[in-house]
Design a protein around this motif. Sequence first.
Motif, mmCIF file in Angstrom:
data_model
loop_
_atom_site.group_PDB
_atom_site.id
_atom_site.type_symbol
_atom_site.label_atom_id
_atom_site.label_comp_id
_atom_site.label_asym_id
_atom_site.label_seq_id
_atom_site.Cartn_x
_atom_site.Cartn_y
_atom_site.Cartn_z
ATOM 1 N N GLU A 9 0.836 -1.195 0.000
ATOM 2 C CA GLU A 9 0.000 0.000 0.000
ATOM 3 C C GLU A 9 0.873 1.248 0.000
ATOM 4 N N PRO A 10 0.462 2.286 -0.724
ATOM 5 C CA PRO A 10 1.267 3.515 -0.748
ATOM 6 C C PRO A 10 1.347 4.141 0.637
ATOM 7 N N GLN A 11 2.535 4.643 0.966
ATOM 8 C CA GLN A 11 2.729 5.233 2.279
ATOM 9 C C GLN A 11 2.082 6.611 2.358
ATOM 10 N N LYS A 12 1.712 6.958 3.556
ATOM 11 C CA LYS A 12 1.117 8.269 3.792
ATOM 12 C C LYS A 12 2.172 9.344 3.586
ATOM 13 N N ARG A 13 1.838 10.343 2.799
ATOM 14 C CA ARG A 13 2.797 11.395 2.488
ATOM 15 C C ARG A 13 2.847 12.418 3.619
ATOM 16 N N GLY A 14 3.972 13.128 3.661
ATOM 17 C CA GLY A 14 4.130 14.166 4.665
ATOM 18 C C GLY A 14 4.945 13.705 5.856
ATOM 19 N N LYS A 17 5.873 12.687 9.590
ATOM 20 C CA LYS A 17 5.189 11.977 10.661
ATOM 21 C C LYS A 17 5.125 12.851 11.910
ATOM 22 N N SER A 18 4.086 12.643 12.705
ATOM 23 C CA SER A 18 4.023 13.314 13.991
ATOM 24 C C SER A 18 5.062 12.700 14.930
ATOM 25 N N GLU A 42 4.065 9.200 16.015
ATOM 26 C CA GLU A 42 4.202 8.258 14.905
ATOM 27 C C GLU A 42 5.674 7.950 14.637
ATOM 28 N N TRP A 96 7.518 4.429 14.853
ATOM 29 C CA TRP A 96 8.196 3.893 13.662
ATOM 30 C C TRP A 96 9.646 3.525 13.974
#
Length: 434
Positions: free
Chosen positions: A161-166, A168-169, A172, A176
């Motif tokens: 799945e494509p990763q969330k752009r931007g 990370k908080s 998060e 990670w």
Amino acid sequence: MTIIRQPSLFGIQELFDMEPTQKYEAIISAVDLDSMYHQVAKKSRLGAPEELNYAAMIISTFVRYIERIPTMKDLIKRLHDDLAFKLNCGFLVSDHVPSESSYSRLITKLEESDILEKEQEKVVLQAIAEGFITDDTVAIDATHFEARDQAQPKEEKPKSEPQKRGRKSKDERDGWLKEQAETEANLPLYDRKIVAQLDVPLAELRAEVPQDPKWGVKKNSEGQNVFWFGYKGHLAVGTSSQYILQALFSSGSLNDGKAAIPLLKGIQERLHLPLRYQTMDAGYDYEPIYEQVHRMGQQSVIAYNKRNEGEIIGYDKHFAPTCFREHSYRYDSFDPKYETLKYTRPKECSDCPLANEGICQKVYKVKITSDLRRYTAPARGSQAWKNIFKRRTAVERVNAYLKEFFQLNNVRYRTGKRAKIHFDMVTLIYNASK
């Protein structure tokens, strides 16, 4: 009792020009055949009797590499057709020539033990005791050779799945980073970073080496990528004697740098040689390798591999300090007590108008422990460093000998474990020939 080294009566070429009986005896006498025979022979008197002449089978297996006989089938055919050759291999006239299955079972018994590695170490220790290995420099490099089979077609992986752009908080990112650390800790030893090998025992390092045939890639002299499916042989070679001091067999996909620390630890723990320098090409330019060499009390002479690093103000390309007018200071000496490099004022400063203004120092001193990768003894760029680095060609010559004269690139087995037997045989016969 003092051991006096005798002058060599003949070189390796004269050895191969001898009569077969003399040649086989001269080479195989360096190997302890009794221990190998004990490893493969039946341990109990119970059960069916063995009619095979295992001692002669081991000798004939060695002779196959000496005479460059490509396959076991060709070896058996020559044993059938040439009675003199059969006798030279240690068989009696009344002995039946073993079948391919018998030789295969012999290889299986060797595969299940580490007798070939032990014999390799014995040969090297004997050469050290007799004064044939007096090197102060070791060269490390790898060579590739292809597997018997072709590679299996790659399995198509499901699309992720494509990763969330931007960005990370903070929460998060912390999660990670923790997940990445756990993933790294659960990876096999040789899939982790090289620094993880520093505190791992030698036995575990050698036991965990991947041996299955894999795709490998390297750049040729023209800068183009060359791919092959097979294995790598990693060698640590004495630069003047050209003995193989340590050898490691691995999959073709293993990074060269990940084999350096096992080789270095093997030299340190098993041979106890009074070495001074370890020389390698730019493929081994990793900080943990410098750290391992430093722990051994030796110096690294490794080509620098620049990795997206900007220019350092006040230093030249060899990390020597520069004066106000950007002339490089000259390497003078190394103080082993304080592990310090001494640089003196450049020649151009003799008639420089700034020399007496108090701007330029006369002497610079740098501790190599401030950055083991950049500062080595002798200093990078010096003539002494270049002369030591030239000795690295010894390992390239040995790699060529193994492929041209000892059939390293003629693997006849399908699995990595059996291909390792081929590699161990080649390196053992090479050292015995030396």
